[in-house]
Design an enzyme around this catalytic site. Sequence first.
Site, PDB file in Angstrom:
ATOM      1  CG  HIS A 138      -0.441   0.089   2.529  1.00 39.65           C
ATOM      2  ND1 HIS A 138      -0.149   1.291   3.141  1.00 39.65           N
ATOM      3  CD2 HIS A 138      -0.129  -0.875   3.427  1.00 39.65           C
ATOM      4  CE1 HIS A 138       0.312   1.051   4.367  1.00 39.65           C
ATOM      5  NE2 HIS A 138       0.350  -0.245   4.566  1.00 39.65           N
ATOM      6  CG  ASP A 185      -1.031  -7.185   1.774  1.00 38.39           C
ATOM      7  OD1 ASP A 185      -0.267  -6.269   1.400  1.00 38.39           O
ATOM      8  OD2 ASP A 185      -2.156  -6.962   2.274  1.00 38.39           O
ATOM      9  CG  ASP A 242      -2.712   4.101   2.625  1.00 43.22           C
ATOM     10  OD1 ASP A 242      -2.317   3.057   2.063  1.00 43.22           O
ATOM     11  OD2 ASP A 242      -3.447   4.087   3.621  1.00 43.22           O
ATOM     12  CD  GLU A 268      -3.097  -1.322   5.649  1.00 47.23           C
ATOM     13  OE1 GLU A 268      -3.274  -2.279   6.403  1.00 47.23           O
ATOM     14  OE2 GLU A 268      -2.593  -0.247   6.052  1.00 47.23           O
TER      15      GLU A 268
HETATM   16 ZN   LIG Z   1       0.792  -1.140   6.427  1.00 46.79          ZN
END
Ligand SMILES: [Zn+2]
Length: 417
Positions: A56, A150, A58, A123
């Site tokens: 992610h 992830d 952000d 996220e």
């Molecule tokens: Zn994170």
Amino acid sequence: LFSHGWGRGPKEFGNHFFPTVFSSHLVQHEVVANYSHLFWVPGSDLALVPYMLLAHIDVVPADENDGWEVSPFSAKEIDGFIYGRGTIDNKQSVMGILQALEYLLIRGYSPQRGFFIGLGHDEEVGGLQGAMNIVKVLKRKGVQLAFILDEGLAVLDGVISGLQGPAALIGISEKGQATVKLSVFKAPGHSSMPPRESSIGILAGAVKRLEDNPMPILFGEGPERRTFEHLAHRVIVMERSPDTNAFLRTTTAVTMFNSGVKVNVLPSLAEAYVNLRIHPAQTVEEVLEFIQSTVGDERVKMELVNGFDPLPVSSYDETSFGFQTIKKTLLDQFPQVTVAPGVCIGNTDSRHYTDLAKDIYRFAPTWIRPGDTQRFHGINERISKKNYEELVVFYFNLIQNCDIKELPSPHSAGHEL
Ligand SMILES: [Zn+2]
Ligand SMILES: *[C@@H]1O[C@H](CO)[C@@H](O)[C@H](O)[C@H]1NC(C)=O
């Protein structure tokens, strides 16, 4: 890095950074939900089920005045470390994955097994726009994935009490969550004629009982048993340390307590919020039953504000393609680490992907040493240049290792994974 704050849209971004990724005919790229990015690199062998790498872009806010040694968005280097918000959550994966793909493409690599890259933009606030819309796009295309990797766990070196040597914990599940509101209502009154019990007193008693009676230890009933079996020769589990405690049970945290508006008025209403992180061996429903019986007072009303069950447990046995490929890639690069499955005590974007893949792993080879855990969402977040390069190498090797058709049999000599 992709954000508008830099004054460049994704197109210009592409021209300046990772030029090969953005110009290669092998890579398809689309912007999802205005800010998230989805890449597709088709494989030459259509029989191989694709996989997906997630990260992610952000970050949580950072304020220079909180005590940062450098401006939190400067990415300034000091003594071999890159400082900045997001360096270990989760820019290291965003940049590591794109850098690895850039190198692979420059070298003329084209994969046999296709793969997707998903870079979400929200996220930290739940992934409701980014991850959820990427999932929608993939569902429309009818995509099914062999596995997903992830963010999540890391290489822990000297940060688990009693554990000697570095351990790479690959997250195979995530704890669930529930927020429960407790409230007590009593007729209001004047403080000159107080009843024996006030709404505040009744609620305080309930909260105290919850803190005095933690949820049962579920050690041995969830996948963390495997974690400690793998590490058994090197670890002494200490329930009293908050970090290991979080692995062993559903944790209960009273986070808000509100009542009263005036010094001489008995408030009619007292409210408390309890935030629970649910162990994979329990469900939201079981946790609510536990709270009800522990509080044991009908005057205390209980309401589930929101919650979701723990995530399913991904496979990690000898036949698990994703787990074993990640493990082999890790051990080739870091022969000194112990690899073990673990449970994420926080949540990630990947929880929105459960319809696309049965096996979801949460891990990046970020090395976490004493003092580093406070840097997550804290001040002076940093990564060493050496570790960043290791991440690039990890994704570079992982992508190539995924090209095998199937795992070698665990007993065939010379092909040990
Ligand atoms: Zn994170
Ligand atoms: C994308 O931006 C447009 C224009 O600002 C807006 O109307 C739309 O709601 C945004 N979409 C998402 C998913 O955020």
